[in-house]
Design a protein around this motif. Structure first.
Motif, PDB file in Angstrom:
ATOM      1  N   PHE A 261       0.841  -1.193  -0.125  1.00  0.00           N
ATOM      2  CA  PHE A 261      -0.034  -0.076   0.108  1.00  0.00           C
ATOM      3  C   PHE A 261       0.825   1.132   0.056  1.00  0.00           C
ATOM      4  O   PHE A 261       2.047   1.163   0.638  1.00  0.00           O
ATOM      5  CB  PHE A 261      -0.893  -0.029   1.333  1.00  0.00           C
ATOM      6  N   ASP A 262       0.561   2.289  -0.624  1.00  0.00           N
ATOM      7  CA  ASP A 262       1.013   3.566  -0.479  1.00  0.00           C
ATOM      8  C   ASP A 262       0.858   4.278   0.719  1.00  0.00           C
ATOM      9  O   ASP A 262       0.056   3.483   1.489  1.00  0.00           O
ATOM     10  CB  ASP A 262       0.614   4.615  -1.658  1.00  0.00           C
ATOM     11  N   PRO A 263       1.692   4.953   1.050  1.00  0.00           N
ATOM     12  CA  PRO A 263       1.665   5.506   2.558  1.00  0.00           C
ATOM     13  C   PRO A 263       0.443   6.177   2.858  1.00  0.00           C
ATOM     14  O   PRO A 263       0.116   6.243   4.140  1.00  0.00           O
ATOM     15  CB  PRO A 263       2.816   6.442   2.562  1.00  0.00           C
ATOM     16  N   SER A 264      -0.482   6.647   1.922  1.00  0.00           N
ATOM     17  CA  SER A 264      -1.694   7.106   2.169  1.00  0.00           C
ATOM     18  C   SER A 264      -2.806   6.172   2.405  1.00  0.00           C
ATOM     19  O   SER A 264      -3.881   6.643   2.580  1.00  0.00           O
ATOM     20  CB  SER A 264      -1.894   8.333   1.204  1.00  0.00           C
ATOM     21  N   GLU A 371       7.928   5.512  -2.880  1.00  0.00           N
ATOM     22  CA  GLU A 371       7.760   6.298  -1.614  1.00  0.00           C
ATOM     23  C   GLU A 371       8.196   5.595  -0.503  1.00  0.00           C
ATOM     24  O   GLU A 371       8.098   4.397  -0.475  1.00  0.00           O
ATOM     25  CB  GLU A 371       6.396   6.837  -1.288  1.00  0.00           C
ATOM     26  N   ASP A 372       8.829   6.362   0.330  1.00  0.00           N
ATOM     27  CA  ASP A 372       9.070   5.828   1.856  1.00  0.00           C
ATOM     28  C   ASP A 372       8.047   5.476   2.607  1.00  0.00           C
ATOM     29  O   ASP A 372       6.891   6.383   2.447  1.00  0.00           O
ATOM     30  CB  ASP A 372      10.324   6.669   2.632  1.00  0.00           C
ATOM     31  N   GLY A 373       8.025   4.656   3.509  1.00  0.00           N
ATOM     32  CA  GLY A 373       6.808   4.523   4.188  1.00  0.00           C
ATOM     33  C   GLY A 373       5.778   3.743   4.000  1.00  0.00           C
ATOM     34  O   GLY A 373       4.495   3.581   4.380  1.00  0.00           O
ATOM     35  N   ALA A 374       5.903   2.884   2.725  1.00  0.00           N
ATOM     36  CA  ALA A 374       5.015   1.979   2.153  1.00  0.00           C
ATOM     37  C   ALA A 374       4.833   0.822   3.239  1.00  0.00           C
ATOM     38  O   ALA A 374       5.543   0.572   4.014  1.00  0.00           O
ATOM     39  CB  ALA A 374       5.487   1.341   0.833  1.00  0.00           C
ATOM     40  N   TYR A 375       3.514   0.426   3.073  1.00  0.00           N
ATOM     41  CA  TYR A 375       3.330  -0.770   4.134  1.00  0.00           C
ATOM     42  C   TYR A 375       2.829  -1.921   3.186  1.00  0.00           C
ATOM     43  O   TYR A 375       1.989  -2.016   2.484  1.00  0.00           O
ATOM     44  CB  TYR A 375       1.913  -0.300   4.722  1.00  0.00           C
ATOM     45  N   GLY A 376       3.553  -3.228   3.539  1.00  0.00           N
ATOM     46  CA  GLY A 376       3.475  -4.410   2.722  1.00  0.00           C
ATOM     47  C   GLY A 376       2.663  -5.359   3.663  1.00  0.00           C
ATOM     48  O   GLY A 376       2.860  -5.350   4.955  1.00  0.00           O
TER      49      GLY A 376
END
Length: 870
Positions: A261-264, A371-376
């Motif tokens: 997922f993107d950071p947002s 982007e930094d901060g992505a969530y896998g």
């Protein structure tokens, strides 16, 4: 959406009338002068011994012979298959921390509201279940004489937890001789010997006592998801639009594969390495799947087929030693004792660890967002499948004295000490170590290399332990005479202390293990109680029973539970009964004291579907990150139970029993389901706080609700639960020149099942909804002639509505048959087939197996056993 109860009632009345007409015949009832006095015995639900087997409260009895004829392998099977287990109950389930456990849930009120007794004495709850529910897998089948089920409130007699009723398991005592039994079973869909049993029961009679011994071994293999068509992973284009949507059109697949997922959290993306995973493991393991219905258009998951390797039914391997003894130590004084040791092993297999990879860097080779901060959401397949090995060890000791006082009109007294220790240990292999992952990243070690995988492997340990120590004593006596006879009294007192603890390994507690989570917790309580009961024979045909119990708890207060019942012998062959009782249930220790734990609960996000234009019938359920909190401020539940019934011996060999019941529970202790929380928060009926909340992805461009990411839930005292229904039993045994015939037909109708569906909203009637059938029936017919016996058992569960506004799911009818040949001194042979027609469990409209509590997945099973008695 309530089902047409009137139509069912008419149909049932017609069937009942036909049955009564067929078996009715003129009969003459006369008392035999000079007949021997009938022995007075203790019946479940009362401590006063009496000669009337049909009492003021309804009691259903299941004998050992009944259990065999119905094809039951364990005590848990016998109780699960009862019509009184209205909505099913928990059975051995891989993927659950309680995989070795089995429970009973009368009326659908919850297993923690059904009290389990052994020989009339409380059997403590399992520490794995928070001390709230008894584990039936700790009870040996070979040592059981019969099971009595009281469907009435019994807190006035036995204390807390007896809100919905009592299950009293009567063990074998005063046995003489030796009995050997060996048997096995084979499930048609699995092949080979899938269940085995061996037992020895022996008894020795002395001049002043008896000792009974039993050893019981039972084991049953687990079931892999891939071994059943309906649990093996599948993807189907159900709507024919050419695109398969995740979860709506898949089963056995998880977004925990390689999804980022993107950071947002506005969009889901397949990992940049998803194609490499597909190439390495195959499209039947990893696959790109559209996720437009879950996120924004163009979203995509890299999914993993966990159903290829996971088990849904855990194995059971149990050994039990049971000893019961009694000895006359003095005139009118007898010592009695019981020792029971149970060791139960269970194996379950889960897919490789599913764990988030948080705060992914922009240059991570999996990260497609840049982007930094992505969530896998990742499936760490290199580590291997998670294997759960559970060892439960239960020790139960009981010793006491009982006797009579001849100088006081043969008053009977008893005092005993009961001690139980339960040690349950769960070892989980091949979990993800976040510390190892961080070490690999910091040192540039290839995650797929042998060294990298070894660094990331972790073993988890959970140790659950509980102790129970109880002193109990009482005396029964007759005092003052009424027109119908002497009034019988019983007065007693009790003290017990209970401790519970669940200890997790330090890495799991610290949140450093992927694919597992939990926190250590523990608690203890002491309870003092006094209780009194009186049976008042006001006239020859009417007896009034009054009972009350006062309990004082060390951790939440005190309570008084009263009960009143009346038994009217309206005719020689007709008993009319009525009862009213008030009961209570103290909060379970884990509900009060457990630390916050993480789970991946399954729920349905109806608010998201409604906001995004997805039909409710197409709104799929999935797993969500869930945080569960205890509540040290919980109060006790209170309840009222009304029962009205009639028992009619139509002829000597045929009887009918009908009971109407109304169970009303206030201040209901419950853990809100995550579906309930999502609906309540979105609907405004549940105010978000630190316990109940929903974290969602950002809203869509037109204000569409974002998908849920994390949900908080916990325990609280809710408004109410009300269960109203009717039980009806027809039983007969007929001796003829061509053999003996028997029938036993038990039925339970749930008219109202009123509970809170949406968090904080008004309770509504959900009888007949998915998982809550409003009719269950068990019919057994038997025939015996000479050395041969045949039985045919049918277990029926009515159809239900799938969702609040959608169509019906199928009903479920299982046939079990058995044949016994009695070869006299050479023993007896039993041959049987369970689920003769090989029925699948009831599936959802999309073909998913979603209710293991109510429908089992064993399929057709052949079984055989040989018994030899000396």
């Amino acid at each position: 959406m309530h089902k047409n109860i009137l139509a069912k009632s008419v149909r049932f009345a017609l069937i009942s009338g036909a049955a009564a007409a067929a078996f009715s015949a003129p009969a003459v009832y006369a008392a035999e002068e000079g007949a021997d006095e009938v022995e007075r015995i203790e019946v479940t639900g009362s401590r006063i011994k009496r000669s009337d087997l049909e009492g003021a409260s309804p009691v259903t009895t299941i004998t050992t012979e009944d259990m065999k004829m119905e094809g039951n392998f364990t005590v848990a099977d016998a109780l699960r298959n009862s019509n009184l287990n209205s909505f099913g109950s928990f059975s051995e389930r891989s993927g659950s921390s309680a995989q070795s456990q089995a429970t009973i849930d009368l009326r659908g009120a919850g297993s923690s509201r059904t009290l389990v007794l052994i020989d009339g004495k409380r059997f403590p709850g399992s520490p794995t279940l928070g001390g709230a529910s008894a584990n039936l897998n700790a009870i040996p089948m070979a040592a059981v004489e019969r099971i009595e089920i009281l469907t009435d409130g019994a807190s006035s007699t036995y204390g807390s937890d007896a809100i919905a009723g009592v299950v009293n398991i009567i063990m074998k005592k005063n046995y003489q001789g030796v009995e050997f039994n060996v048997g096995g079973g084979s499930r048609d869909r699995d092949g080979g010997l899938t269940s085995k049993e061996f037992s020895v029961v022996a008894g020795y009679e002395m001049d002043k006592g008896n000792i009974t011994f039993a050893f019981d071994h039972q084991d049953r293999d687990g079931i892999a998801d891939a071994d059943r068509e309906y649990t093996a992973p599948w993807m189907r284009d159900l709507d024919g639009d050419g695109t398969i949507q995740a979860y709506d059109e898949t089963d056995g697949w998880s977004w925990y594969g390689a999804t980022v997922f993107d950071p947002s959290f506005s969009q889901a993306n397949a990992s940049l390495l998803c194609d490499d995973l597909i190439s390495e493991y195959g499209e039947n393991v990893f696959k790109r799947v559209a996720a437009d219905n879950d996120w924004s258009e163009g979203s995509e998951y890299c999914m993993y087929a966990y159903g290829n390797v996971s088990y849904n039914k855990a194995s059971v391997d149990r050994n039990t030693v049971y000893v019961d003894a009694n000895y006359e130590v003095a005139e009118d004084v007898e010592w009695f004792g019981r020792v029971m040791f149970t060791q139960n092993k269970s194996f379950g297999r889960y897919a490789p660890p599913a764990a988030p990879w948080t705060n992914m860097s922009a240059d991570n080779p999996h990260n497609p967002t840049g982007e930094d901060g992505a969530y896998g959401l990742f499936r760490w397949v290199g580590i291997g499948t998670r294997d759960g090995n559970v060892d439960d060890y239960n020790q139960d000791y009981l010793t006491g004295l009982r006797g009579s006082i001849s100088a006081w009109n043969d008053a009977e007294w008893e005092i005993y000490y009961h001690h139980n220790i339960a040690d349950n240990k769960s070892i989980g292999q091949y979990y993800l170590s976040y510390s190892g992952l961080a070490y690999n990243e910091a040192n540039g070690i290839d995650l797929g290399s042998e060294e990298g995988v070894a660094n990331m492997k972790a073993t988890t340990l959970t140790q659950d332990r509980s102790t129970f120590s109880q002193w109990n004593g009482g005396i029964g006596f007759d005092a003052f005479e009424l027109p119908g006879g002497d009034a019988a009294h019983f007065i007693g007192a009790e003290f017990f202390e209970q401790t519970y603890e669940s200890v997790y390994d330090a890495q799991s507690e610290a949140g450093l293990i992927g694919g597992s989570a939990g926190n250590s917790a523990g608690g203890e309580r002491d309870v003092w109680a006094v209780f009194y009961e009186v049976a008042l024979p006001v006239v020859d045909s009417v007896e009034i029973n009054l009972a009350a119990r006062y309990d004082k708890y060390s951790d939440f207060g005190s309570n008084t539970a009263p009960k009143a019942s009346v038994r009217w012998q309206a005719l020689d062959n007709v008993v009319v009964r009525a009862s009213y009782s008030e009961a209570f249930r103290a909060p379970a220790l884990d509900q009060l004291y457990a630390a916050t734990t993480f789970s991946a609960d399954t729920g349905t996000d109806y608010p998201f579907c409604e906001s995004n234009g997805i039909a409710e019938a197409d709104c799929s359920s999935k797993q969500y990150d869930t945080y569960i909190r205890a509540n040290s401020n919980l109060g006790p539940e209170t309840s009222e139970y009304i029962n009205l019934g009639v028992a009619w011996d139509i002829v000597d060999d045929f009887s009918v029993k009908v009971d109407y019941f109304d169970l009303n529970i206030d201040n209901v202790i419950s853990r809100r389901s995550i579906t309930n929380v999502m609906e309540g928060v979105a609907g405004g009926t549940l105010t978000p706080d630190e316990t109940f909340y929903v974290v969602r992805a950002p809203n869509g461009p037109n204000g569409e609700l974002g998908a849920a990411r994390e949900i908080g839930t916990g325990y609280g005292n809710g408004d109410k639960m009300q269960i109203v229904g009717v039980d009806a039993t027809f039983a007969g045994n007929f001796e003829t020149d061509i053999g003996d015939f028997g029938i036993n037909w038990t039925n339970s109708f749930i008219i109202d099942y009123i509970i809170e569906v949406e968090g904080g909203a008004e309770a509504i009637n959900t009888a007949g909804w998915n998982g809550q059938p409003d009719y269950k029936s068990v019919f057994t017919a038997s025939y015996s002639y000479s050395d041969h016996s045949f039985s045919w058992n049918m277990n029926y569960t009515d159809s239900t509505y799938e969702d609040k506004d959608s169509g019906k799911l199928d009903s479920w009818l299982i046939h079990n048959i058995s044949y016994i040949y009695d070869a006299g001194n050479w023993g007896s042979i039993l041959l049987g087939v369970n689920n003769l027609t090989d029925e699948d469990p009831v599936l959802s409209s999309s073909g998913k197996y979603e209710n293991a509590d109510l429908y089992n997945n064993y399929g057709r099973e052949y079984r055989a056993s040989y018994t030899l008695k000396f």
